[in-house]
Design a protein around this motif. Structure first.
Motif, PDB file in Angstrom:
ATOM      1  N   UNK A 181       0.831  -1.213   0.000  1.00 53.43           N
ATOM      2  CA  UNK A 181       0.000   0.000   0.000  1.00 53.43           C
ATOM      3  C   UNK A 181       0.861   1.257   0.000  1.00 53.43           C
ATOM      4  N   UNK A 182       1.808   1.253  -0.943  1.00 51.64           N
ATOM      5  CA  UNK A 182       2.751   2.371  -0.987  1.00 51.64           C
ATOM      6  C   UNK A 182       2.287   3.458  -1.948  1.00 51.64           C
ATOM      7  N   UNK A 183       1.011   3.764  -1.908  1.00 53.19           N
ATOM      8  CA  UNK A 183       0.472   4.812  -2.777  1.00 53.19           C
ATOM      9  C   UNK A 183       1.001   6.188  -2.362  1.00 53.19           C
ATOM     10  N   UNK A 184       1.017   7.063  -3.336  1.00 53.71           N
ATOM     11  CA  UNK A 184       1.464   8.443  -3.118  1.00 53.71           C
ATOM     12  C   UNK A 184       0.362   9.210  -2.383  1.00 53.71           C
ATOM     13  N   UNK A 185       0.399   9.151  -1.072  1.00 51.77           N
ATOM     14  CA  UNK A 185      -0.621   9.818  -0.263  1.00 51.77           C
ATOM     15  C   UNK A 185      -0.170   9.821   1.198  1.00 51.77           C
ATOM     16  N   UNK A 186      -0.959  10.449   2.052  1.00 52.69           N
ATOM     17  CA  UNK A 186      -0.659  10.432   3.483  1.00 52.69           C
ATOM     18  C   UNK A 186      -0.832   9.028   4.029  1.00 52.69           C
ATOM     19  N   UNK A 187       0.026   8.652   4.952  1.00 51.32           N
ATOM     20  CA  UNK A 187      -0.153   7.403   5.694  1.00 51.32           C
ATOM     21  C   UNK A 187      -1.068   7.737   6.874  1.00 51.32           C
ATOM     22  N   UNK A 188      -2.244   7.155   6.870  1.00 53.15           N
ATOM     23  CA  UNK A 188      -3.265   7.555   7.843  1.00 53.15           C
ATOM     24  C   UNK A 188      -3.943   6.341   8.463  1.00 53.15           C
ATOM     25  N   UNK A 189      -3.436   5.886   9.593  1.00 53.31           N
ATOM     26  CA  UNK A 189      -4.032   4.700  10.202  1.00 53.31           C
ATOM     27  C   UNK A 189      -5.423   4.989  10.755  1.00 53.31           C
TER      28      UNK A 189
END
Ligand code: IPT
Length: 957
Positions: free
Chosen positions: A188-196
């Protein structure tokens, strides 16, 4: 030896398998009669620094969580609690942890979530129940009433668990342990914020005996016979009815009827129902057939031209926890801006979004929750998609997407994921999808040979390369040569831009094989921030981040359209309106793929110097898709005072639609009439030297420097040649780009620190001439700039002659004059508007009279940069001056200097100064898409060449 207190208890976190305990994936639907209970709302939360910091006793009934925080579910814990629970991290493709799959850091923020609930009184005691999570990032373990029911990964995919046997009428304890990092994070290494967090709905679904399990609506359309064929395959037998079509058949039975097909342009849905012994499920059926035919993607027998956008789910306060109204806002904005397609980059969206796409009409590429982009840093070594141990997880993700979304007519293409390199796992996904659903096509951009896919797809390819592909001169494998082409990402909408999209559209329309593209991307992922306005990467102190690369949308975080969206709307209009104004006709072309023009009403108007003098409606035949007609315009008004004139023809919605009101403009075009007379003044007044001052007509100058001081009562400061602009994201470029990174070059060559040498002030008979040389320290190239001032007594004319000297190694950012005004607020102009326009972004700039304010001229790009130029300006009025251009010019005015704009990192850094700084540009360098993609096309580059341009100033009385 183990450093962990209970190592085996958290083994699942780093397990490459998709999880355990969850039910097989199935279609997502809302029952008409089976009860459901939303478990959204306020939940208790405790965040621990590691996965194993706390044991699982919190899941036991009776645990006292009274001192835990309360958070909203759906939500991300890092966006709640003002940082008390941790902060967001933004990286583009770099993993924010060491790459050692499947291991994740010991520092693994873990949110223990608790929710107590009672069953409603009318909750049936018979039947079973299922607990559904629609999205949890990135890994969760779930307990109900103290019983461990399983764990799962696959953040943007649904997971269901059988829970009926565990439920109590009241006091149910749902405990969910969510880990920010897991083996799943590698996928899940998409270009976006990492937001748990638990960022989508949590729902308890009652499952009556004999209820629907999974079903597959197969609804195709035969464009030759006009018939639709319907077959609903259901795990549980039942009946299917579609009253409007008189259909009432058993599940599994095929039935044919004359239907109206579904398309994004005419999204006809038939209401139906699936009824099993225990449940009724509403169906919204769209009949359509997707196929690869004649080397093209065809729907219902016609080739489709995608006018699309990549959509991440985003809300500036809620992150990826979107409510229905936000999703609807996206769809309505897309429809109102002529878009017809969405790629759900880079994961399946909330399922309600697809309902909206069905209903309002958008073609969808539904993309799987898969990206392993960070492995590119190690030449894709250990890439999970090429490692059989991960294949079950990949297949699980593919199945969860396809099974969930298979009943949406809007979904025409499945995408395996994004930027995951190549490998056997992807091939396995494609094979599984093809086998499960032969009614749609498969996409994956990373597969340049189209080995597993049904189309050739690329991102950010240049115009020249696209043209070659259009001409089928691109080579490639035999299979690829037979396939259609799409640009799954192009037109990187970061900051000011994207430039050059009209040039792409021309190619898409010229070559059949080019079936359009998807702008990167829909929305800026700025996060509302108390001090910064909107935060981007780095603003939360991340040790690794990619700055404002996360702000590259067609709409700002609050969904206000940016100029890029308005440009795109114009470029992809469903109706072409063109003509050169010479033969009394306007050429109208239906650029749609399915519908005729009957949904639109046409209006014409005739303007003189930007004032409408006559207007009326225009009758246009209901042309078929692709057809054109030369429609006769009325006779132009006889006497109109000899000003510049033009026709404006507009296409409007003829009646209210689901997405736009009657009168909503979908397309327009302007045809020239009489040409503009350039401002001319007789140099009848001569300069008069006085005490330290030279006067000329209404103006006064510094006698020593020749600098303009006043025009009548208006003070003017610092007027001089200007070549610098606050570099745009596209000027900056990206390090992996092959195109020119202008900003770096411009700074190297000192274009931001040009020096102005005064060579002479000449008082002539009819002109004041100031000779200068403008050049940067350290270099021998420069510009000879001569300012020649003349006047007829009332008006003041400045003619600037620019002559390049030496070898100019770079194009110029801009070329014009800038000056300061002591005051200015309101702005009027006759020229392009209402919004900004640069050489390669001014399709939407309409010639008219416009009014705004200095503040209103600014475009609030999240990272401040050059913005706000109005193109093709004939004249402008501001700060007590009227300025006429010979020829037309670009107008910019702002309450800060270019240097301040250039230095600002956030909009809140921009502090208004006393002076209003005005730029009158003879020319500007184009914008391009160099922040990720090709730079400025040659025809929009501003080369240093000998040039002369003039402005006529007068004081407004
Ligand atoms: C491309 C990505 O697919 C997308 O997620 C986004 O990061 C975009 O770039 C840039 O904003 S990948 C790029 C290396 C072409």
């Amino acid at each position: 030896m183990s450093f962990r207190t209970s190592p085996s208890a958290i083994d699942y976190v780093e397990d490459v398998s998709p999880g355990s305990g969850a039910l097989p994936p199935r279609a997502w639907y809302a029952s008409s009669d089976a009860k459901s209970l939303s478990l959204n709302g306020s939940w208790r939360l405790r965040v621990s620094p590691t996965a194993d910091a706390e044991d699982d006793s919190f899941a036991e009934p009776g645990f006292d969580a009274g001192d835990w925080a309360e958070v909203a579910v759906p939500g991300h814990w890092v966006l709640q609690g003002d940082g008390a629970f941790g902060l967001p991290i933004y990286t583009n493709h770099l993993y924010p942890f060491p790459v050692d799959p499947p291991h994740v850091p010991t520092e693994n923020p873990t949110g223990d979530h608790l929710h107590l609930f009672d069953l409603p009184e009318d909750w049936p005691s018979e039947g079973g129940s299922v607990l559904r999570f629609d999205g949890v990032e990135s890994c969760a373990r779930v307990w109900l009433n103290g019983t461990d029911i399983g764990e799962f990964k696959g953040s943007r995919l649904p997971h269901e668990f059988t829970v009926g046997h565990l439920l109590k009428p009241s006091g149910n304890v749902l405990a969910v342990r969510v880990h920010q990092w897991s083996a799943g994070s590698y996928l899940e290494d998409q270009d976006q914020w990492w937001l748990p967090g638990i960022f989508r709905d949590v729902t308890l679904l009652h499952r009556p005996a004999g209820s629907v399990l999974d079903f597959f609506v197969n609804a195709s359309y035969d464009h030759i016979t006009g018939e639709g064929t319907l077959r609903v395959d259901s795990d549980v037998d039942g009946r299917v009815s579609v009253p409007a079509l008189d259909i009432d058949v058993a599940t599994g039975e095929t039935v044919t009827a004359a239907v109206q097909p579904w398309s994004a342009e005419v999204p006809k849905l038939y209401d139906g129902e699936l009824v099993t012994e225990g449940e009724r499920v509403p169906l919204r059926i769209g009949f359509r057939t997707v196929e690869l035919a004649d080397g093209l993607i065809k729907v219902n027998g016609r080739a489709v031209l995608f006018k699309g956008v990549n959509r991440h789910e985003w809300h500036p306060e809620k992150g990826r926890a979107l409510d229905l109204e936000t999703m609807r806002a996206d769809v309505l904005l897309m429809k109102r801006h002529n878009l017809n397609a969405v790629r759900t980059s880079h994961y399946p969206p909330h399922p309600a979004f697809l309902d909206l796409c069905d209903e309002y009409g958008l073609w969808v590429i539904d993309e799987c929750d898969l990206e392993t982009h960070g492995f590119t840093e190690q030449a894709w070594r250990d890439n999970p998609v090429d490692d059989d141990r991960w294949t079950p997880a990949l297949l699980d993700r593919a199945a969860r997407m396809v099974e969930r979304d298979k009943n949406h007519p809007s979904v025409v293409i499945w995408s395996l994921g994004n930027e995951a390199g190549t490998g056997r796992g992807l091939t396995a996904m494609a094979e599984w999808i093809h086998g499960r659903d032969a009614s749609r096509l498969v996409h994956y951009e990373g597969d340049w040979n189209s080995r597993d896919t049904d189309m050739y797809s690329r991102m950010y390819a240049s115009h020249a390369e696209i043209e070659q592909i259009g001409q089928e001169l691109d080579g490639g494998t035999h299979k690829r040569r037979e396939l259609p082409f799409i640009l799954c990402e192009y037109g990187h909408a970061m900051g000011n831009g994207p430039g050059g999209i009209a040039d792409y559209q021309e190619l898409f329309e010229k070559y059949d094989r080019l079936q359009g593209g998807f702008i990167w991307e829909w929305i800026d992922h700025g996060i509302t921030h108390p001090e910064l306005g909107y935060a981007y990467g780095g603003d939360f102190g991340e040790e690794l981040h990619d700055g404002n690369f996360v702000c590259d949308g067609l709409v700002f975080p609050d969904r206000r359209p940016s100029p890029g969206l308005l440009e795109f709307k114009k470029v992809i209009e469903p109706v072409g309106i063109e003509g050169d104004g010479t033969d009394g006709t306007v050429r109208v072309t239906n650029k749609q793929d399915f519908a005729d023009l009957s949904a639109f009403a046409f209006e014409w108007s005739y303007q003189v110097d930007g004032e409408t003098v006559e207007s009326g409606s225009l009758s246009v035949p209901a042309l078929a898709p692709g057809a054109s007609a030369d429609v006769k315009l009325p006779e132009p008004p006889a006497d109109h005072g000899g000003g510049e004139s033009q026709w404006t023809v507009r296409a409007l919605l003829a009646a209210d639609t689901a997405w736009g009101p009657e009168g909503h403009e979908v397309a327009w075009g302007q045809l020239p009439g009489t040409a503009r007379a350039l401002p001319s003044i007789a140099a009848s007044d001569g300069p008069v030297p006085g005490d330290g001052v030279i006067t000329l007509g209404p103006a006064s100058f510094d006698a020593r420097t020749g600098a303009l001081r006043t025009i009548g009562g208006v003070e003017v400061s610092g007027l001089r040649l200007d070549v610098w602009r606050a570099t745009t994201d596209n000027d900056e470029g990206a390090e992996w780009q092959t195109g020119t990174r202008y900003a770096e070059l411009w700074r190297k060559y000192g274009l931001h620190r040009m020096r102005h040498r005064l060579d002479g002030v000449e008082v002539g008979d009819d002109a004041l001439t100031v000779r200068t040389r403008v050049a940067p320290a350290a270099w021998e190239f420069g510009l000879a700039a001569v300012y020649r001032w003349t006047s007829d007594g009332n008006r003041l004319k400045l003619t600037v002659s620019v002559g390049p000297e030496g070898e100019w190694p770079v194009p110029l950012p801009r070329l014009g004059v800038r000056f300061g005004l002591a005051q200015a607020d309101g702005v009027k102009w006759y020229g392009g508007g209402p919004g900004e326009g640069y050489p390669d972004t001014k399709s939407a700039s309409r010639l008219d009279r416009w009014e705004s304010t200095v503040d209103g001229l600014q475009t609030p790009y999240l990272r401040p940069q050059e913005n706000g130029a109005r193109a093709d300006v004939r004249w402008a009025e501001l700060g007590g001056l009227r300025i006429e251009g010979d020829p037309e010019f670009f107008l910019t005015a702002r309450r800060w200097t270019t240097e301040q704009l250039d230095a600002a990192a956030h909009l809140t850094d921009l502090k208004a100064v006393e002076t209003v700084w005005v730029n009158l540009d003879h020319a500007l360098h184009g914008i391009g898409t160099g922040s990720c993609g090709p730079g400025v096309l040659p025809q929009y580059q501003l080369r240093a060449e000998p040039v002369e341009f003039s402005f006529v100033f007068s004081e407004i009385s």
